[in-house]
Design a protein around this motif. Structure first.
Motif, PDB file in Angstrom:
ATOM      1  N   VAL A   1       5.205  25.110  18.201  1.00 24.64           N
ATOM      2  CA  VAL A   1       6.388  25.188  17.330  1.00 24.64           C
ATOM      3  C   VAL A   1       7.075  23.827  17.296  1.00 24.64           C
ATOM      4  O   VAL A   1       7.367  23.238  18.341  1.00 24.64           O
ATOM      5  CB  VAL A   1       7.385  26.253  17.844  1.00 24.64           C
ATOM      6  N   THR A   2       7.314  23.326  16.095  1.00 23.97           N
ATOM      7  CA  THR A   2       8.074  22.088  15.905  1.00 23.97           C
ATOM      8  C   THR A   2       9.476  22.465  15.450  1.00 23.97           C
ATOM      9  O   THR A   2       9.637  23.179  14.458  1.00 23.97           O
ATOM     10  CB  THR A   2       7.416  21.188  14.845  1.00 23.97           C
ATOM     11  N   MET A   3      10.484  21.992  16.193  1.00 26.60           N
ATOM     12  CA  MET A   3      11.863  22.369  15.906  1.00 26.60           C
ATOM     13  C   MET A   3      12.750  21.149  15.731  1.00 26.60           C
ATOM     14  O   MET A   3      12.565  20.129  16.401  1.00 26.60           O
ATOM     15  CB  MET A   3      12.438  23.228  17.043  1.00 26.60           C
ATOM     16  N   ASP A   4      13.717  21.268  14.831  1.00 29.21           N
ATOM     17  CA  ASP A   4      14.810  20.315  14.736  1.00 29.21           C
ATOM     18  C   ASP A   4      15.971  20.938  15.509  1.00 29.21           C
ATOM     19  O   ASP A   4      16.598  21.876  15.045  1.00 29.21           O
ATOM     20  CB  ASP A   4      15.195  20.078  13.272  1.00 29.21           C
ATOM     21  N   MET A   5      16.219  20.424  16.708  1.00 23.96           N
ATOM     22  CA  MET A   5      17.122  21.057  17.655  1.00 23.96           C
ATOM     23  C   MET A   5      18.462  20.332  17.765  1.00 23.96           C
ATOM     24  O   MET A   5      18.511  19.102  17.796  1.00 23.96           O
ATOM     25  CB  MET A   5      16.445  21.102  19.032  1.00 23.96           C
TER      26      MET A   5
ATOM     27  N   ALA B   1      19.068  24.911  26.348  1.00 29.06           N
ATOM     28  CA  ALA B   1      17.810  25.100  25.633  1.00 29.06           C
ATOM     29  C   ALA B   1      16.619  24.877  26.553  1.00 29.06           C
ATOM     30  O   ALA B   1      15.620  25.614  26.499  1.00 29.06           O
ATOM     31  CB  ALA B   1      17.747  24.152  24.436  1.00 29.06           C
ATOM     32  N   MET B   2      16.704  23.857  27.403  1.00 31.81           N
ATOM     33  CA  MET B   2      15.636  23.611  28.371  1.00 31.81           C
ATOM     34  C   MET B   2      15.454  24.812  29.287  1.00 31.81           C
ATOM     35  O   MET B   2      14.324  25.217  29.595  1.00 31.81           O
ATOM     36  CB  MET B   2      15.968  22.367  29.199  1.00 31.81           C
TER      37      MET B   2
ATOM     38  N   GLU C   1      17.404  16.657  17.500  1.00 27.99           N
ATOM     39  CA  GLU C   1      16.272  16.272  18.343  1.00 27.99           C
ATOM     40  C   GLU C   1      15.022  17.001  17.873  1.00 27.99           C
ATOM     41  O   GLU C   1      15.044  18.204  17.631  1.00 27.99           O
ATOM     42  CB  GLU C   1      16.589  16.643  19.787  1.00 27.99           C
ATOM     43  N   ARG C   2      13.948  16.255  17.740  1.00 27.34           N
ATOM     44  CA  ARG C   2      12.673  16.867  17.347  1.00 27.34           C
ATOM     45  C   ARG C   2      11.944  17.322  18.601  1.00 27.34           C
ATOM     46  O   ARG C   2      11.677  16.531  19.497  1.00 27.34           O
ATOM     47  CB  ARG C   2      11.823  15.870  16.573  1.00 27.34           C
TER      48      ARG C   2
END
Length: 236
Positions: free
Chosen positions: A4-8, A91-92, A113-114
């Motif tokens: 999964v690629t997320m813009d966080m 999130a971590m 953050e990507r």
């Protein structure tokens, strides 16, 4: 495996908050999580829009409440290399508690953050994303399953991939644009979908100039392609 690629957007991340206030970009070169202290150690490349942006960004980062250690290794003009230790973010914690793992480097700029995150199955991925929504803002940009054979093929041929990447980097901006437009317009098709005159008109240069740009780009790319072919291990 699900990737999964997320813009966080983490509300408790020092790097994200710093890029919110300053024109700097962070790219992680290495990271290591200490499960005993619940801290993340990273080595980061920091790039500022200017030297002043870099200086002010580093100053803000060092004084952030969630920053435990920030050590400057090297600095030149608007680029710096730093080592940092930060407290575990929400999130971590969510991702680690659900068995997720990082599959790519962090890239942080303009307040987001990507993330490249992997999960062993789709159900775990869905549950983790739902839990992340409670205290974080993010957008899923890509989601796909990773099959074993393509992954193994890529791992076996990292040298070839790096060679092709270097070929792209060797192109000048003009060569890159010329090659992209030529391919898009069908210049390399048979029969041709575009002529040199059409490409010259596109860039407002002479036929000779655009022909030289195409040939230079082709030479750089093809040489590296041949080099890459010699290192490819066929896993079929």
């Amino acid at each position: 495996m699900i990737d999964v690629t997320m813009d966080m957007e983490q509300y408790d991340c020092p790097f994200i908050e710093t890029t919110d206030d300053h024109d700097v970009t962070f790219r992680a070169l290495q990271w290591d999580f200490d499960s005993a202290t619940r801290e993340l150690e990273t080595r980061m490349m920091v790039e500022g829009r200017s030297r002043n942006s870099l200086e002010s960004g580093l100053s803000t980062l060092q004084t952030h409440g969630n920053m435990h250690q920030c050590e400057l290794f090297k600095k030149h003009d608007d680029v710096a290399l730093i080592k940092t230790t930060i407290a575990e973010t929400n999130a971590m914690r969510v991702i680690r508690n659900n068995g997720g793992f990082i599959t790519g480097p962090f890239e942080i700029e303009a307040g987001s953050e990507r993330w490249e995150v992997g999960f062993d199955d789709a159900t775990v991925a869905d549950d983790t994303l739902a839990e992340l929504e409670v205290n974080n803002e993010f957008t899923v940009e890509e989601r796909h399953g990773l099959e074993l054979d393509p992954m193994f093929d890529l791992m076996k041929n990292t040298d070839a991939a790096e060679t092709l990447l270097e070929a792209c980097r060797q192109l000048s901006e003009t060569e890159r644009q010329t090659l992209a437009v030529a391919a898009e317009k069908g210049y390399f098709n048979q029969p041709r979908g575009a002529t040199l005159q059409m490409l010259a008109n596109e860039f407002d240069v002479s036929d000779t100039a655009v022909s030289k740009n195409v040939r230079r780009a082709e030479r750089k790319i093809l040489k590296r392609v041949v080099d890459a072919m010699d290192t490819i291990e066929d896993t079929r």
